[in-house]
Scaffold this motif. Structure first.
Motif, mmCIF file in Angstrom:
data_model
loop_
_atom_site.group_PDB
_atom_site.id
_atom_site.type_symbol
_atom_site.label_atom_id
_atom_site.label_comp_id
_atom_site.label_asym_id
_atom_site.label_seq_id
_atom_site.Cartn_x
_atom_site.Cartn_y
_atom_site.Cartn_z
ATOM 1 N N SER A 79 74.941 31.929 10.430
ATOM 2 C CA SER A 79 74.796 32.897 11.513
ATOM 3 C C SER A 79 76.098 33.618 11.826
ATOM 4 O O SER A 79 77.183 33.055 11.721
ATOM 5 N N ASP A 80 75.943 34.840 12.247
ATOM 6 C CA ASP A 80 77.012 35.629 12.843
ATOM 7 C C ASP A 80 77.335 35.028 14.227
ATOM 8 O O ASP A 80 76.535 34.272 14.775
ATOM 9 N N MET A 81 78.495 35.382 14.784
ATOM 10 C CA MET A 81 78.849 34.879 16.113
ATOM 11 C C MET A 81 78.666 35.940 17.210
ATOM 12 O O MET A 81 77.789 35.807 18.074
ATOM 13 N N ASP A 82 79.494 36.996 17.181
ATOM 14 C CA ASP A 82 79.520 37.954 18.290
ATOM 15 C C ASP A 82 78.178 38.688 18.432
ATOM 16 O O ASP A 82 77.650 39.230 17.452
ATOM 17 N N SER A 83 77.658 38.696 19.631
ATOM 18 C CA SER A 83 76.353 39.321 19.949
ATOM 19 C C SER A 83 75.191 38.666 19.215
ATOM 20 O O SER A 83 74.069 39.186 19.237
ATOM 21 N N THR A 84 75.451 37.515 18.565
ATOM 22 C CA THR A 84 74.350 36.752 17.960
ATOM 23 C C THR A 84 74.357 35.355 18.599
ATOM 24 O O THR A 84 73.542 35.101 19.484
ATOM 25 N N MET A 85 75.281 34.488 18.197
ATOM 26 C CA MET A 85 75.310 33.153 18.812
ATOM 27 C C MET A 85 75.966 33.176 20.197
ATOM 28 O O MET A 85 75.735 32.277 21.006
ATOM 29 N N GLN A 88 78.818 38.019 23.809
ATOM 30 C CA GLN A 88 79.885 39.010 23.890
ATOM 31 C C GLN A 88 80.391 39.401 22.500
ATOM 32 O O GLN A 88 80.054 38.772 21.513
ATOM 33 N N GLU A 89 81.243 40.453 22.491
ATOM 34 C CA GLU A 89 82.074 40.783 21.339
ATOM 35 C C GLU A 89 83.483 40.336 21.729
ATOM 36 O O GLU A 89 84.107 40.921 22.627
ATOM 37 N N CYS A 90 83.987 39.289 21.084
ATOM 38 C CA CYS A 90 85.261 38.697 21.514
ATOM 39 C C CYS A 90 86.402 39.709 21.495
ATOM 40 O O CYS A 90 87.261 39.714 22.377
ATOM 41 N N GLY A 236 71.914 37.733 12.064
ATOM 42 C CA GLY A 236 73.006 38.556 12.576
ATOM 43 C C GLY A 236 72.501 39.815 13.235
ATOM 44 O O GLY A 236 71.300 40.098 13.232
ATOM 45 N N ASP A 237 73.446 40.577 13.798
ATOM 46 C CA ASP A 237 73.057 41.798 14.523
ATOM 47 C C ASP A 237 73.756 43.055 14.027
ATOM 48 O O ASP A 237 73.353 44.149 14.383
ATOM 49 N N GLY A 238 74.827 42.880 13.220
ATOM 50 C CA GLY A 238 75.647 44.047 12.878
ATOM 51 C C GLY A 238 75.571 44.426 11.413
ATOM 52 O O GLY A 238 75.074 43.665 10.567
ATOM 53 N N ALA A 239 76.104 45.606 11.111
ATOM 54 C CA ALA A 239 76.061 46.121 9.737
ATOM 55 C C ALA A 239 76.784 45.185 8.769
ATOM 56 O O ALA A 239 76.404 45.090 7.601
ATOM 57 N N ASN A 240 77.805 44.477 9.265
ATOM 58 C CA ASN A 240 78.526 43.548 8.371
ATOM 59 C C ASN A 240 77.734 42.268 8.096
ATOM 60 O O ASN A 240 78.174 41.424 7.321
ATOM 61 N N ASP A 241 76.564 42.133 8.712
ATOM 62 C CA ASP A 241 75.690 40.981 8.424
ATOM 63 C C ASP A 241 74.626 41.316 7.382
ATOM 64 O O ASP A 241 73.917 40.424 6.901
ATOM 65 N N LEU A 242 74.496 42.593 7.064
ATOM 66 C CA LEU A 242 73.387 43.018 6.197
ATOM 67 C C LEU A 242 73.407 42.372 4.817
ATOM 68 O O LEU A 242 72.354 41.975 4.302
HETATM 69 MG MG LIG Z 1 77.649 40.398 15.653
#
Ligand SMILES: [Mg+2]
Length: 296
Positions: A79-85, A88-90, A236-242
């Motif tokens: 899993s991604d962290m920020d805005s997923t687990m 916030q976005e740290c 994940g939620d972001g483009a870098n998770d695709l």
């Molecule tokens: Mg994220």
């Protein structure tokens, strides 16, 4: 192909909402998973069923995930962290120490939508963090950073059922490692902020962990466990998770940017991260719910 459609509602799932799915999909049977979820079983084409389910769900406050029945219970969840687990976005919160949250958040938003090169956008934002005391990170962890609803239950239940959990973040180890420890996630990987004399230098260690590194981590973890990609999940939620979402056996978008939600195997929009457990076919009576993480 034998498929399962998992329907999850935020609070309770009325049986009348399951009926159209059974009827329109020509399903073989449906089965309750506690009070707010149900499985619908059918034999059909995967892509056609995903399209049909999307149309059937419409604007309902309901998440509907379609997947092959085989390999449904995963062995590895990355899993991604920020805005997923976490909620916030740290990097945005850290920038707030310098009063730069709006400026940095605007860049983060564009990067997560896939409009900017990830590494260049990260380098630019980290540069703005120069001079921030490392101690600010501990304060943010204590006062600002909050796990997403269901995150603690997801991690604890995976642990209880022998599913390995991995956090892969384009954010920073200074956040990812404590967050993983707090949630009971097995291991965390992220970028390292460079500090000298207790103060951030505005630099990040190379190589930068971006989309390719997330995908490679998924592959390496599956390899180390000796499981096939069918037995893996990425969230994940972001483009870098695709890249990892596309590679995993089941790739899920969680309250994601439009581009990510469109490309994923399934999207969680209306419910919390416990939906991942329902998708794995784990009934709520088998959830491990840490204190403060709501009802199953
Ligand atoms: Mg994220």
């Amino acid at each position: 192909m034998d498929l399962v459609v998992t329907l999850v509602a935020p609070v309770s799932l009325d049986p009348s909402r399951v009926v159209p799915f059974v009827r329109e999909l020509g399903a073989l049977r449906a089965e309750r998973l506690g009070t707010r979820a149900a499985d619908v079983f059918l034999c059909a084409d995967l892509a056609a069923t995903r399209a049909a389910v999307k149309a059937l769900a419409g604007d309902d406050a309901l998440d509907a995930l379609v997947q092959p029945l085989a390999h449904r219970t995963k062995r590895l969840v990355v899993s991604d962290m920020d805005s997923t687990m976490i909620e916030q976005e740290c990097i945005d919160e850290l920038a707030g120490v310098h009063g730069l949250k709006p400026r940095v958040a605007a860049i983060t938003e564009r990067a997560m939508r896939g409009e900017l090169d990830f590494a260049a956008a990260l380098t630019e934002r980290v540069g703005l963090l120069k001079g921030i005391p490392e101690a600010s990170i501990d304060e943010l962890l204590a006062r600002v950073i909050t796990p997403s609803p269901g995150a603690a239950t997801l991690a604890a239940t995976c642990r209880a059922h022998g599913v390995r959990t991995v956090l892969v973040s384009g954010g920073f180890t200074a956040f990812a490692e404590p967050v993983a420890a707090r949630l009971g996630i097995d291991v965390a990987f992220a970028n390292r902020l460079i500090a000298a004399d207790g103060v951030l230098t505005g630099e990040v260690a190379h190589p930068i962990l971006g989309a390719d590194a997330k995908r490679e981590r998924l592959l390496a973890e599956a390899d180390a466990l000796g499981v096939s990609l069918d037995d893996t999940m990425a969230i994940g939620d972001g483009a870098n998770d695709l890249a990892m979402i596309e590679k995993a056996g089941l790739g899920l978008a969680y309250k994601a940017k439009p581009k990510v939600a469109a490309a994923a195997d399934g999207a969680i929009q209306h419910t919390d991260l416990k939906t991942v457990l329902y998708a794995m076919g784990i009934a709520p009576e088998r959830f491990v719910v840490p204190e403060g993480d709501g009802a199953p």
